[in-house]
Scaffold this active site. Sequence first.
Site, mmCIF file in Angstrom:
data_model
loop_
_atom_site.group_PDB
_atom_site.id
_atom_site.type_symbol
_atom_site.label_atom_id
_atom_site.label_comp_id
_atom_site.label_asym_id
_atom_site.label_seq_id
_atom_site.Cartn_x
_atom_site.Cartn_y
_atom_site.Cartn_z
ATOM 1 N N LYS A 75 3.656 23.320 2.343
ATOM 2 C CA LYS A 75 3.489 24.676 1.834
ATOM 3 C C LYS A 75 2.067 25.091 2.230
ATOM 4 C CE LYS A 75 4.169 27.429 -2.386
ATOM 5 N NZ LYS A 75 5.091 28.429 -1.868
HETATM 6 N N1 PPE Z 1 10.568 29.163 0.354
HETATM 7 C C1 PPE Z 1 9.362 29.741 0.541
HETATM 8 C C2 PPE Z 1 8.980 30.175 1.892
HETATM 9 C C3 PPE Z 1 8.513 29.908 -0.569
HETATM 10 O O1 PPE Z 1 7.326 30.470 -0.383
HETATM 11 C C4 PPE Z 1 8.936 29.495 -1.847
HETATM 12 C C5 PPE Z 1 8.043 29.673 -3.017
HETATM 13 C C6 PPE Z 1 10.200 28.903 -1.981
HETATM 14 C C7 PPE Z 1 10.985 28.741 -0.859
HETATM 15 C C8 PPE Z 1 10.685 28.372 -3.297
HETATM 16 O O2 PPE Z 1 10.004 27.187 -3.653
HETATM 17 P P1 PPE Z 1 9.785 26.764 -5.177
HETATM 18 O O3 PPE Z 1 8.816 27.721 -5.745
HETATM 19 O O4 PPE Z 1 9.275 25.380 -5.098
HETATM 20 O O5 PPE Z 1 11.114 26.853 -5.847
HETATM 21 N N2 PPE Z 1 7.159 30.757 -2.961
HETATM 22 C C9 PPE Z 1 6.003 30.788 -3.824
HETATM 23 C C10 PPE Z 1 4.979 31.794 -3.385
HETATM 24 C C11 PPE Z 1 5.409 33.209 -3.333
HETATM 25 C C12 PPE Z 1 4.254 34.136 -3.019
HETATM 26 O O6 PPE Z 1 4.511 35.311 -2.701
HETATM 27 O O7 PPE Z 1 3.090 33.717 -3.101
HETATM 28 C C13 PPE Z 1 6.395 30.938 -5.295
HETATM 29 O O8 PPE Z 1 7.525 31.305 -5.592
HETATM 30 O O9 PPE Z 1 5.558 30.633 -6.133
#
Ligand code: PPE
Length: 306
Positions: free
Chosen positions: A159
């Site tokens: 990430k």
């Molecule tokens: N894919 C991406 C590309 C992504 O950024 C997130 C989280 C997810 C999937 C879901 O992952 P999880 O949060 O572990 O379920 N995106 C984070 C950041 C968003 C932002 O705009 O900054 C979030 O949801 O916190």
Amino acid sequence: MPMKKSDYIWFNGELVEWDKATIHVLSHVVHYGSSVFEGIRCYDTPSGPAIFRLAAHTRRLFDSAKIYRMNIPFTPAEINEACKEVVRANKLRSAYLRPVVWRGYDSLGVDPTSCPVEVAIAALDWGRYLGEEALEQGVDVCVSSWTRIAPNTLPSMAKAGGNYMNSQLVKMEAKQDGYTEGIVLGSDGYISEGSGENIFLVRNGRVVTPPLGASILQGITRETVMTLLQDLGIEVVEQRIPREMLYLADEIFFTGTAAEVTPIRSVDRIQIGAGRRGPVTEQVQKAFFNLIGGELEDRWGWLEYV
Ligand code: PPE
């Protein structure tokens, strides 16, 4: 949505005032995108504020750093404690936590090895990611003209800040064109994910989601929802999904820390199912919100009280 300031940010081991948590403009991260981060929610439960799946997020933060050869100058236990501390110090009941690790100030040039690795954790009040009505009404999305980062370009299991250059292109295009969010296809043409969410499709009561090999972030909400669905006796399969399957789905929903569980009511202006939140989405949403609200028994130890 402007940021709602809290009092303190945990900054390299100390709590500093929000406005003083700053870095130099020649820090490596500013020029080369060298950061890894997390997004974690803390929920207000009847037993007090609880951070949702803190250990899993911290693990992913260290995994992201490992991929980029960044040595975080704190232990996972110290980061966990710092996350709790920042919630307590700001007297928050619920919060969005943003731990970020970056390459700091030392030398200019791509080679980051001499630059210090620094860490900050902010806790702020962050509202509904995809809009106030999204959780009930669903959102209108498009398939992006952009492609998701290919597996041998930027590793999606990390990430990393730089990955979000791709996400920004997707998000800005989608919003400019009147959609709430964009879905990206991978370099193989199959569905990957949203700009900041994982995606699930429901057809004939069966749930499918793209596998790790589809250049997705290994979402913690994704894993949570897969567990909750299995618990509800609903079959979930990870498989490659062609674009047109979006149009034919009975239900589609996004998952993410910020987005939580958000239904999708149309894709490319094509109505999905009945054009509103479907029954499977509603069931899993309910399980999710009951869990984080402290109403569904936390059999997994996912709520970490601060
Ligand atoms: N894919 C991406 C590309 C992504 O950024 C997130 C989280 C997810 C999937 C879901 O992952 P999880 O949060 O572990 O379920 N995106 C984070 C950041 C968003 C932002 O705009 O900054 C979030 O949801 O916190």
